[in-house]
Design an enzyme around this catalytic site. Structure first.
Site, PDB file in Angstrom:
ATOM      1  CE  LYS A  89      10.417  -3.191  -7.590  1.00 42.66           C
ATOM      2  NZ  LYS A  89      10.986  -4.187  -8.547  1.00 42.66           N
TER       3      LYS A  89
ATOM      4  CG  ASN B 189       1.096   1.487   3.830  1.00 42.91           C
ATOM      5  OD1 ASN B 189      -0.053   1.538   3.379  1.00 42.91           O
ATOM      6  ND2 ASN B 189       2.121   2.071   3.259  1.00 42.91           N
ATOM      7  N   GLY B 190       0.347  -2.053   6.548  1.00 44.04           N
ATOM      8  CA  GLY B 190       0.742  -3.072   7.525  1.00 44.04           C
ATOM      9  C   GLY B 190      -0.449  -3.919   7.928  1.00 44.04           C
TER      10      GLY B 190
ATOM     11  CE  LYS C 150      12.398 -11.380 -13.008  1.00 44.53           C
ATOM     12  NZ  LYS C 150      12.079 -10.822 -11.713  1.00 44.53           N
TER      13      LYS C 150
ATOM     14  CG  HIS D 234      16.684 -37.450 -11.223  1.00 34.79           C
ATOM     15  ND1 HIS D 234      17.127 -38.723 -10.948  1.00 34.79           N
ATOM     16  CD2 HIS D 234      17.780 -36.760 -11.619  1.00 34.79           C
ATOM     17  CE1 HIS D 234      18.418 -38.800 -11.134  1.00 34.79           C
ATOM     18  NE2 HIS D 234      18.849 -37.623 -11.539  1.00 34.79           N
TER      19      HIS D 234
ATOM     20  CD  GLU E 282       8.051 -11.104 -11.150  1.00 38.00           C
ATOM     21  OE1 GLU E 282       7.490 -10.670 -10.138  1.00 38.00           O
ATOM     22  OE2 GLU E 282       9.284 -11.042 -11.311  1.00 38.00           O
TER      23      GLU E 282
ATOM     24  CD1 TRP F 230      -2.084  -5.579  -3.768  1.00 40.33           C
ATOM     25  CD2 TRP F 230      -0.901  -6.235  -1.993  1.00 40.33           C
ATOM     26  NE1 TRP F 230      -1.573  -6.819  -4.039  1.00 40.33           N
ATOM     27  CE2 TRP F 230      -0.846  -7.243  -2.977  1.00 40.33           C
ATOM     28  CE3 TRP F 230      -0.234  -6.424  -0.805  1.00 40.33           C
ATOM     29  CZ2 TRP F 230      -0.147  -8.432  -2.795  1.00 40.33           C
ATOM     30  CZ3 TRP F 230       0.468  -7.617  -0.617  1.00 40.33           C
ATOM     31  CH2 TRP F 230       0.503  -8.599  -1.607  1.00 40.33           C
TER      32      TRP F 230
ATOM     33  CB  CYS G 113      -0.852   0.019   1.267  1.00 42.50           C
ATOM     34  SG  CYS G 113      -1.697  -1.521   1.566  1.00 42.50           S
TER      35      CYS G 113
ATOM     36  CD  GLU H  85      15.167 -13.225 -11.450  1.00 39.44           C
ATOM     37  OE1 GLU H  85      14.843 -13.869 -10.445  1.00 39.44           O
ATOM     38  OE2 GLU H  85      14.685 -12.119 -11.726  1.00 39.44           O
TER      39      GLU H  85
ATOM     40  NE  ARG I  39       4.941   1.503  -2.138  1.00 38.82           N
ATOM     41  CZ  ARG I  39       6.068   1.720  -1.504  1.00 38.82           C
ATOM     42  NH1 ARG I  39       6.969   2.510  -2.055  1.00 38.82           N
ATOM     43  NH2 ARG I  39       6.317   1.193  -0.349  1.00 38.82           N
TER      44      ARG I  39
HETATM   45  C1  AGP Z   1      10.851 -10.097  -8.371  1.00 43.00           C
HETATM   46  O1  AGP Z   1      10.621  -9.866  -9.756  1.00 43.00           O
HETATM   47  C2  AGP Z   1       9.592 -10.039  -7.588  1.00 43.00           C
HETATM   48  N1  AGP Z   1       8.937  -8.808  -7.746  1.00 43.00           N
HETATM   49  C3  AGP Z   1       9.761 -10.449  -6.141  1.00 43.00           C
HETATM   50  O2  AGP Z   1      10.091 -11.817  -6.145  1.00 43.00           O
HETATM   51  C4  AGP Z   1      10.855  -9.703  -5.327  1.00 43.00           C
HETATM   52  O3  AGP Z   1      12.120 -10.038  -5.813  1.00 43.00           O
HETATM   53  C5  AGP Z   1      10.754 -10.161  -3.867  1.00 43.00           C
HETATM   54  O4  AGP Z   1       9.486  -9.783  -3.377  1.00 43.00           O
HETATM   55  C6  AGP Z   1      11.848  -9.574  -2.977  1.00 43.00           C
HETATM   56  O5  AGP Z   1      11.736  -8.172  -2.976  1.00 43.00           O
HETATM   57  P1  AGP Z   1      12.932  -7.298  -2.341  1.00 43.00           P
HETATM   58  O6  AGP Z   1      14.148  -7.549  -3.162  1.00 43.00           O
HETATM   59  O7  AGP Z   1      12.443  -5.885  -2.409  1.00 43.00           O
HETATM   60  O8  AGP Z   1      13.121  -7.790  -0.908  1.00 43.00           O
END
Ligand code: AGP
Length: 608
Positions: free
Chosen positions: A603, A99-100, A487, A506, A490, A75, A2, A483, A27
């Site tokens: 984010k 937030n939280g 990408k 396996h 997501e 959010w 948020c 990775e 975010r």
């Molecule tokens: C990565 O593309 C994602 N958005 C997510 O996995 C991110 O890397 C993860 O939430 C960790 O975030 P941070 O590096 O801000 O701690």
């Protein structure tokens, strides 16, 4: 995560709140709202489900020249995305954005039975609790906020305004970031410094357990126990251009393409290619302390975890008697793992606010282990709580999918490993080779980004119809494959998963059929031949394969080959990862999805 904004000053509060919330859109959110007060305390509360544009439609019919207000992008955690659940929440004359997560909101709600709750949120409970101490203005607003927060379990970053005190905003934080912008005849507040840019570059980062009363020309900070706190005004390091798209269609593409520059910033002043050495002052570890290290624990989530995994393959190459353990923060924080003597923990986080990673940091510190942050966001909570650290300096990463931060996190950790090897007196040419490749890496990245996009775009369009993908790699290409799969999944919502190539037989080999396409990261090196035979296993079962390689004479009959001119050998997987980033980007564009704000994601994941 948020977003919070607040304003008190000479200018129009509604304008700042809306523009500030727009800065925080990246975010991720699913509803938004603002409240402003006129000088007599008359409130104008506007809330809307969905994007800020919906809020602006309401605002067009409710323009006010008020000079104080608070705003929020939500959010959803407790309660679905809706106008009723959107912040600010009202309780009597009190308005609250939060937030939280208030973990004990149900118990608190039970004590507030005389309050008529409108929403399902934990935030509204906090608003009602504050008002129960405020008693419609009978007591100072800040006192009521403090009394309420002392009963709260959980995390919060809050801003509170009252119809009975239209000359102040009360803010407080515990576990969710808040920064106060110090202006001329105005004071601002936000959950992220990017919302303050263009208004002020002077900021006070609130710490956990602190409460501030802000006025147009006043900022008074205390702890929850009413101890005065002397505010440290810092310079906000980033600039407006850095958080605008700069001519690109999406932040994701901008951040992929600016990696030569962002990595250059990571290396600035830290690499001496001539001498073949690196120097990191931030970790604040002496040569003696570095020499003593026998175990590295690397902690992160998502992409940060993958960066740690990839870095670990390199670090163990040149620090023979150092063991390297890479863990997922959300798992590790609940384990009772033993951390051996002479350990250092690398805490990896782009945002520096990820709840699970922060919780791990705090657990690890309790065990007396030295902690080093590998963080991007300047002044973030993790950056301020580690014992030392190395900022990766890639500038604001706006797109939810992390790209430039990954590349720089890997290299920052490799450089930290090199400082250990240097302190241990590791001899031979290996260290120099790594340092020379690191110094050449920005140009190697530039060369790949100048040559592959068109080919990758064509291949992405050809594969946009697939709903399943498998990423494959061996050795350092395996974390890079992980990775790449993250990408793609997501941003394009394609069900993409990565496997160590040697693991295929396996089990995962059973998956291969026309539903899938495969992406193989194939660097030259000792395991090249083994990977080639793995490729043949997949082809024999009808695989639809894209091979990304730096081997110019690769000639197996795969459907697509993306040849990269790797001007570096060891870090070729980082160059191949650029292809994965672009593939994810172009497939998502082709599928007409929201590139920078994928569904369900934020984010910075500041909730557990
Ligand atoms: C990565 O593309 C994602 N958005 C997510 O996995 C991110 O890397 C993860 O939430 C960790 O975030 P941070 O590096 O801000 O701690």
């Amino acid at each position: 995560m948020c977003g919070i904004v607040g304003y008190i000053g000479e200018k129009n509060a509604q304008n700042f709140l809306i523009s500030g919330l727009k800065r925080l859109e990246y975010r991720g959110y699913d509803s938004a709202g603002i409240v402003t007060l006129d000088e007599k305390g008359k409130a104008t509360l506007l809330r809307a489900k969905g994007k800020i544009a919906n809020l602006e439609e309401k605002l067009a019919k409710a323009k006010r020249d008020d000079h104080i207000g608070i705003g929020h992008t939500r959010w959803a955690t407790h309660g679905e995305p809706s106008e009723t659940n959107a912040h600010p929440h009202k309780a009597g004359p009190i308005y609250l954005v939060h937030n939280g997560i208030i973990e004990n909101y149900k118990e608190l709600k039970a004590e507030l039975s005389d309050f008529e709750f409108q929403s399902e949120t934990d935030t509204e409970v906090l608003a009602a609790l504050i008002n129960s101490f405020y008693q419609d203005g009978k007591y100072p607003l800040a006192n009521a906020v403090v009394q309420a927060l002392k009963l709260v379990k959980g995390t919060y970053g809050i801003a509170v305004a009252s119809e009975f005190a239209p000359e102040e905003i009360v803010v407080a934080r515990s576990g969710s970031p808040l920064v106060i912008g110090v202006g001329h005849d105005e004071t601002l507040v936000a959950s992220d410094a990017s919302a303050l840019l263009g208004h002020t570059k002077r900021a006070i980062y609130l710490n956990d357990g602190e409460v501030a009363v802000i006025g147009k020309n006043s900022i008074e900070i205390k702890t929850l126990n009413a101890e005065p706190v002397s505010a440290k005004v810092e310079e906000i390091e980033t600039n407006l251009a850095a958080i605008q798209k700069g001519g690109y269609d999406h932040f994701l593409l901008k951040e992929i393409m600016e990696q030569p520059e962002s990595l250059t910033e990571t290396l600035r002043g830290r690499v001496n290619a001539k001498e073949g050495t690196v120097h990191l002052g931030g970790p604040r570890l002496s040569v003696e302390e570095l020499r003593k290290i026998r175990h590295l624990l690397i902690v992160g989530c998502g992409t940060a975890y993958h960066a740690g995994l990839l870095a670990s393959y390199y670090i163990e190459q040149f620090t023979p008697e150092v063991t390297v353990e890479v863990v997922i923060a959300s798992e590790y924080r609940y384990r009772s793992a033993y951390i051996p003597e002479d350990s250092v923990a690398l805490i990896v986080s782009q945002s520096g606010e990820t709840a699970d990673t922060l919780a791990c940091l705090r657990e690890i510190k309790k065990q007396g282990v030295r902690t080093v942050g590998i963080v991007n966001a300047i002044g973030s909570t993790i950056a301020r709580e580690v014992d030392g650290g190395t900022y990766v300096h890639v500038g604001p990463e706006i797109s939810v999918a992390s790209t430039k931060a990954f590349t720089s996190q890997v290299i920052a950790m490799v450089m930290f490993g090199l400082t250990i090897a240097q302190a241990k007196g590791v001899k031979g040419t290996m260290l120099r080779l790594y340092v020379e490749e690191i110094a050449r890496l920005p140009e190697a990245i530039r060369s790949v980004l100048e040559t592959v996009p068109k080919t990758v775009k064509r291949i992405a369009e050809k594969h946009a119809k697939y709903e399943h993908a498998i990423y494959l790699g061996r050795d350092t290409a395996y974390p890079a494959a992980m990775e790449g799969a993250l990408k793609l999944k997501e941003v394009s919502y394609v069900d993409a998963n990565a496997y160590a190539f040697g693991e295929l037989k396996h089990g995962p080999l059973a998956l291969i059929d026309d539903r899938f396409f495969e992406v193989v990261l194939l660097p030259k090196g000792v395991l090249y031949e083994k990977a080639v035979s793995n490729i043949e296993e997949v082809l024999a079962r009808g695989g639809h394969m894209v091979v990304v390689t730096n081997v110019t004479d690769f000639d197996l009959p795969v459907e697509d080959v993306i040849l990269i001119d790797a001007k570096v050998e060891k870090f070729a997987p980082l160059l191949m990862n650029l292809v994965s980033q672009l593939l994810a980007y172009y497939m998502t564009v082709c599928r007409g999805l929201n590139v920078d704000q994928p569904r369900n994601l934020a984010k910075s994941v500041t909730v557990e």
